[in-house]
Write a protein that holds these residues in place. Sequence first.
Motif, PDB file in Angstrom:
ATOM      1  N   SER A  13       0.819  -1.215   0.000  1.00 33.95           N
ATOM      2  CA  SER A  13       0.000   0.000   0.000  1.00 33.95           C
ATOM      3  C   SER A  13       0.852   1.265   0.000  1.00 33.95           C
ATOM      4  O   SER A  13       0.548   2.232  -0.697  1.00 33.95           O
ATOM      5  CB  SER A  13      -0.922  -0.013   1.221  1.00 33.95           C
ATOM      6  OG  SER A  13      -1.656   1.179   1.312  1.00 33.95           O
ATOM      7  N   ARG A  17       0.614   4.251  -2.771  1.00 37.73           N
ATOM      8  CA  ARG A  17       0.246   5.631  -2.432  1.00 37.73           C
ATOM      9  C   ARG A  17       1.325   6.622  -2.848  1.00 37.73           C
ATOM     10  O   ARG A  17       1.028   7.807  -3.063  1.00 37.73           O
ATOM     11  CB  ARG A  17      -0.031   5.745  -0.931  1.00 37.73           C
ATOM     12  CG  ARG A  17      -1.255   4.964  -0.495  1.00 37.73           C
ATOM     13  CD  ARG A  17      -1.493   5.045   1.009  1.00 37.73           C
ATOM     14  NE  ARG A  17      -2.523   4.122   1.426  1.00 37.73           N
ATOM     15  CZ  ARG A  17      -3.835   4.341   1.321  1.00 37.73           C
ATOM     16  NH1 ARG A  17      -4.250   5.480   0.791  1.00 37.73           N
ATOM     17  NH2 ARG A  17      -4.701   3.439   1.717  1.00 37.73           N
ATOM     18  N   ASP A  21      -2.443   9.328  -5.925  1.00 41.20           N
ATOM     19  CA  ASP A  21      -3.352   9.824  -4.898  1.00 41.20           C
ATOM     20  C   ASP A  21      -4.741   9.284  -5.218  1.00 41.20           C
ATOM     21  O   ASP A  21      -5.370   9.704  -6.184  1.00 41.20           O
ATOM     22  CB  ASP A  21      -3.358  11.353  -4.897  1.00 41.20           C
ATOM     23  CG  ASP A  21      -4.283  11.931  -3.837  1.00 41.20           C
ATOM     24  OD1 ASP A  21      -4.664  11.180  -2.917  1.00 41.20           O
ATOM     25  OD2 ASP A  21      -4.635  13.132  -3.931  1.00 41.20           O
ATOM     26  N   ASP A  23      -8.285   6.631  -3.559  1.00 46.71           N
ATOM     27  CA  ASP A  23      -8.966   5.931  -2.477  1.00 46.71           C
ATOM     28  C   ASP A  23      -8.645   4.445  -2.635  1.00 46.71           C
ATOM     29  O   ASP A  23      -9.230   3.760  -3.467  1.00 46.71           O
ATOM     30  CB  ASP A  23     -10.473   6.187  -2.590  1.00 46.71           C
ATOM     31  CG  ASP A  23     -11.286   5.421  -1.540  1.00 46.71           C
ATOM     32  OD1 ASP A  23     -10.677   4.737  -0.695  1.00 46.71           O
ATOM     33  OD2 ASP A  23     -12.535   5.510  -1.591  1.00 46.71           O
ATOM     34  N   PHE A  24      -7.678   3.960  -1.840  1.00 50.21           N
ATOM     35  CA  PHE A  24      -7.267   2.560  -1.945  1.00 50.21           C
ATOM     36  C   PHE A  24      -8.154   1.694  -1.053  1.00 50.21           C
ATOM     37  O   PHE A  24      -8.309   1.968   0.136  1.00 50.21           O
ATOM     38  CB  PHE A  24      -5.796   2.400  -1.556  1.00 50.21           C
ATOM     39  CG  PHE A  24      -4.851   2.891  -2.610  1.00 50.21           C
ATOM     40  CD1 PHE A  24      -4.464   2.073  -3.654  1.00 50.21           C
ATOM     41  CD2 PHE A  24      -4.366   4.194  -2.578  1.00 50.21           C
ATOM     42  CE1 PHE A  24      -3.603   2.521  -4.640  1.00 50.21           C
ATOM     43  CE2 PHE A  24      -3.508   4.664  -3.556  1.00 50.21           C
ATOM     44  CZ  PHE A  24      -3.125   3.825  -4.589  1.00 50.21           C
TER      45      PHE A  24
END
Length: 460
Positions: A13, A17, A21, A23-24
């Motif tokens: 993760s 990131r 940018d 919404d993971f």
Amino acid sequence: MNTVIFLGPSLASADARAILDADFRPPVSQGDVHRATVQGARIIGIIDGYFERVPAVWHKEILWALSRGVHVFGASSMGALRASELAPFGMIGVGRVFEAFRDGALEDDDEVTVVHGPAELGYKAVSEAMVNIRATLDRAESDGIIGAASHDALLQAAKDLYYPLRDYPHILEQVSASDLSAAERSALQQWLPSGRVDRKGLDAVELLRIIADFQTTSPDPFRCQFRFEHTDAWEQVARRLGHQEAAALRDDLPQEALLDELRLDSGAFGRAMTEALARALALREAGRIDTPVAREVFRDVLNGFFVGRGLTRPDEIGNWLAAQDLDGDGLTSLIMREVKIGQVDVMFRQEALAQLADVLRVAGSYGGLSRRAARKDRVLAFLQAPAVETTGLSEAELLHWHFVERRKEVVPADLERYSAMLGLPNRFSFLALLVREYLFVQSEEKQNMDAVADGSPLNR
């Protein structure tokens, strides 16, 4: 740009990131793409996904997202599988794994399947994906670590293993000395820590970089070249997903707390729930008919939305958005829903009007309104052309009388738009309505004053 990425064991993760940018979210499963679309996603990237014990993401919901204008990308793992199957419909595949499935070089789902740890441990893989093993053995042969025969023996041994058992120690155990010499075995074991190829990770990185570049272009909504069929099966699934999403909101947003605040005012609660139901049904119908939205229509609705709320300056609009907890993407999604609801409103206006009397009766206002309307027709039977001049007021004075003096509101800045909102053809129709109202009120007031003077009953 509202971008949602479904990611698990293919890439850490933190590494993801650093590239994009977005919404993971955890690996995708059935309903997740639908939920992200409903929540306003404009770009969806699918990398990892669940299957077997958890229902896998459904092809139909990806097609539905595409039909709703969402750009959907796939790579590496589940994303590569779905992209290879849905590329003809507009899903964008990225990377070597996608290309292999698309071209038919790979066909089995177990090529990308791994066992991994929980979210708390970062979905760390505890087995090796077959596509990674293929890429690693190809490099080992290319680097001269193993020969062609050994390469094929190792590859077959890996493929024969059940996917949870696939790792290099297990693979080496399955290959006999006759298929892999001691020298090759030793060389491969020493080479693996630095030579291993993480094909899924590389494809995931490529996907994120492509989406990052794509975001900078501020793309228009995706325009699909197919007609999404709202089958009975889809309607049942969509309804079920809708229930799940409503339940999920209780964790993401203070929905129950918000409802409790509304419940303190039974009238406000009833009105809000009725409006929410109407919007839900309108949006469901809008999704079924799937009428395209022109850019200029979107712009007009956006402008009208703010003008109708008396918001004309950038600072006023900014303050309103902040108060409603809306960012740019949220506003875009909201206005798109407003456009869709407006389309349905036009299509079903006559059917809605047929229900108007019942709505007013349920509210207890039908009798009063109908009697007032009949009385107004009788009083104004003489009026052939309701021109503003008939009132003895100017247009500005008439508008001030109605909005400011009677309704305690500001006069709409755009009377044409305001009239259209009321279902009238133009501002002149609205002014004619006000002329009739003004003359009727004046007549009622005069009649009441006369009644007081001679002791007769007042109009009610």
